[in-house]
Enzyme design. Structure first.
Site, PDB file in Angstrom:
ATOM      1  CE  LYS B  85      -3.983   1.781   2.648  1.00  0.00           C
ATOM      2  NZ  LYS B  85      -4.899   1.463   3.771  1.00  0.00           N
ATOM      3  CB  SER B 160      -8.244   3.209   2.685  1.00  0.00           C
ATOM      4  OG  SER B 160      -7.403   2.585   3.630  1.00  0.00           O
ATOM      5  CB  SER B 184      -8.450   0.358   5.516  1.00  0.00           C
ATOM      6  OG  SER B 184      -9.168   1.555   5.558  1.00  0.00           O
TER       7      SER B 184
END
Lengths: 101, 519
Positions: B85, B160, B184
């Site tokens: 990420k 996310s 997330s």
């Protein structure tokens, strides 16, 4: 209504975010909606309930061994500066042009 | 190596195949890059940057015959293509948090969790798209691009960590790392039909991961099986002197998986929360999937026990107090002095430092980031603090006690992940509705427990992936792994790679061209 547009301007100044007038209007609506959704927090009887600021209970003053660890080299620490001069971060005058000090 | 062969390999397959000499690390890196080339740009758009140079360097280290190679090859992630990420620092790469604020930022160091995967032999393929600073549940708040759900390119991948799950679900990488502040990792994993795990708070070091909510954030893995996720957690967990919240616990995640696969989970006590089945807004197919999982667990000899989490309903409100307050504080470091968007700063004509801050932050942050910073700023202000922030932390105590009491009766709790399956781009417009996507995941972050999202097939109404969540007691993640590994065996036929790859492989044979995104 929790916040007026004027309140939102004040918050923006405190948070160091420059908002245009139309943004202030939209932000006032959004923030009021969000704050309304936080209501359950204000409706609890919390007498005598201790707060939990951190999910791991009993975590206080975590120390590491006192040994020297090198930090970033000066150049590496500066590499992301949007503006620099002579190995230092460069910023506009703190008092601006109107400083009389 | 054919793409279809590569995408079928598990973490263990790759490590064993590499050590047996069945293929080289370079072949694996080639296959991963070939998938990325074919499926990423203009189709899934999971990556913000790829790192082929670093990938080939890592592969070469594994393929060269040397003492060093033998050591890396013995690593538990040897040869495994991984991606991170984009809130995780990897030295020399862009780390943007999908924000214009950090568009130019190059990491001068590497996050501990990233370094640990590389030390375990993983091959770094790149950095993945996300909601800006992890503020969102659909990856739509990224300042740079939309990531598409590989199961349906008109839908969001969740967020996310949307890029992380989309890269795994489309087969581009075998595992990815994400971060989870309110769901997330788990919610996007559910939307894309892969396994996503948020360990107990403190299991994985956050050093080098850009902070959002420091009392909530936890790093975790995403993979196509419980075993892959368990092995990756084994690689990244542990005490790190650079993160004072990290703990010295490793329950042996993969060992828990193997134990459950061999010995089953007869007698394990599984909690269910009856009111969750009737939660407002929960879709029929999500309830059906949950009931199916309960039946399967009973079949395996587990005992189902009703548990109550009476204060969980206040978790969402507590989260939207605590999260923004911590974000407001964490994001104050983006002052455009030490790092910031070079072009914006050059363009702004600020004549004093205060206006420079205001202009750079207004240009650099997107609308959701600004909303949360503003909200946090307000909630922490004098007079308001005692109305929201302090009571939210008291409510946090009540929620934590609910879980403690429930875990006196059961080993794990089974719950939904998200009330619904993946939605279309733009479908959930206003911020407060978007926040509701996380009602079943947020309480876990508030209490600090671990939770895992396990795909259980396709919803009968939407035809999209549906998942269940397995929640464990604080630092009792091994129980989550046991239950998840056993339950996973009840779904031997579900696909972990979106059908997107089939159409691509078919088109390579001149049969059909891949569908293009239309977002």
């Amino acid at each position: 209504m929790y916040l007026t547009e004027n309140d939102v301007r004040g918050i923006a100044t405190y948070a160091r975010i420059g908002l245009a007038d139309d943004e202030v209007k939209a932000m006032t609506i959004d923030l009021n909606n969000i704050i309304e959704s936080l209501k359950p927090i204000t409706e609890y009887d919390l007498t005598g309930v201790e707060p939990t600021f951190h999910p791991i209970a009993g975590l206080v003053n975590v120390m590491r061994d006192d040994i020297q660890i090198d930090g970033l080299a000066h150049n590496d620490a500066m590499q992301n500066a949007p503006s620099s001069a002579d190995g230092q971060f460069r910023i506009p005058p703190i008092l601006g042009d109107g400083g009389e000090a | 190596m054919l793409r279809s062969e590569y995408t079928n390999l598990s973490v263990v397959d790759i490590r064993e195949g590499l050590n047996a000499g069945n293929f080289s690390a370079k072949e694996i890196a080639d296959a991963s890059l070939s998938c990325i080339d074919a499926l990423d740009a203009g189709v899934v758009d999971a990556f913000l940057s790829t790192t082929p140079m670093l990938a080939y360097e890592a592969a070469e280290k594994l393929d060269t015959n040397s003492a060093k190679s033998a050591q890396v090859k013995a690593g538990i992630l040897a040869g495994v293509p991984i991606a991170f990420k984009d809130n995780m620092n990897l030295m020399g790469t862009h780390t943007t948090c999908a924000s214009k604020m950090l568009a130019d930022y190059i990491s001068p160091y590497t996050a501990t969790c990233v370094a640990k995967t590389l030390a375990a032999g993983a091959i770094p393929m790149g950095k993945l798209n996300m909601d800006e600073f992890a503020f969102g549940s659909s990856t739509e708040t990224s300042a740079f691009k939309l990531t598409r759900n590989p199961w349906d390119l008109e839908r969001v991948p969740g967020g996310s960590s949307g890029g992380s799950v989309a890269a795994v679900a489309s087969g581009m990488v075998t595992v990815a790392l994400g971060s989870d502040t309110g769901g997330s990792i788990r919610q996007p994993a559910a939307f894309c039909g892969v396994v996503g795990f948020k360990p107990t708070y403190g299991v994985v070091s956050r050093y080098g991961v850009v902070a959002f909510g420091s009392s909530l954030d936890q790093v975790g893995p995403i993979g196509r099986s419980v075993a892959d996720v368990a092995i990756t957690t084994d690689a990244i967990c542990g005490r790190d002197p650079l993160d004072c919240t990290s703990q010295d616990v490793n329950p042996g995640y993969y060992n828990s998986v193997l134990a459950a696969q061999q010995k089953g989970i007869k007698g394990m006590k599984i909690g269910v929360v009856p009111e969750y089945l009737e939660a407002p807004g929960i879709e029929r197919e999500v309830v059906k999937a949950l009931k199916g999982a309960i039946a399967n667990l009973q079949e395996l000899g587990a005992q189902i026990v009703d548990v109550s989490l009476p204060n969980a309903q206040a978790a969402l409100a507590a989260y939207y107090v605590i999260g923004p307050c911590e974000a407001f504080s964490n994001l104050s470091r983006f002052d455009s002095v030490r790092y910031g968007n070079k072009n914006d700063v050059v363009q702004t004509a600020a004549t004093d430092l205060g206006s420079r801050y205001e202009q750079a932050r207004a240009h650099g942050f997107g609308p959701e980031a600004i909303r949360r910073i503003m909200l946090g700023s307000y909630l922490l202000s004098s007079g308001v603090y005692n109305t929201y922030y302090y009571p939210a932390q008291q409510v946090r105590t009540l929620i934590t006690k609910d879980y403690q009491q429930a875990f006196e009766q059961v080993d794990v709790i089974l719950a939904p992940v998200s009330p619904r399956t993946a939605f279309k781009f733009g479908e959930v417009g206003d911020p407060t509705s978007m926040y509701l996507s996380d009602i079943f995941t947020i309480p876990i972050n508030i209490a600090g427990n671990g939770g895992l999202s396990l795909p259980v097939g396709l919803g009968e109404d939407s035809g999209l992936p549906v998942a269940v969540q397995i929640i464990g007691p604080q630092f009792g993640d091994y129980a989550i792994m046991r239950a998840a590994a056993a339950l996973e065996q009840c779904y031997p036929d579900i696909r972990r790679i979106a059908p997107l790859m089939d159409s691509l492989n078919a088109s390579a044979n001149g049969l059909k061209s891949p569908e293009r995104g239309v977002a």
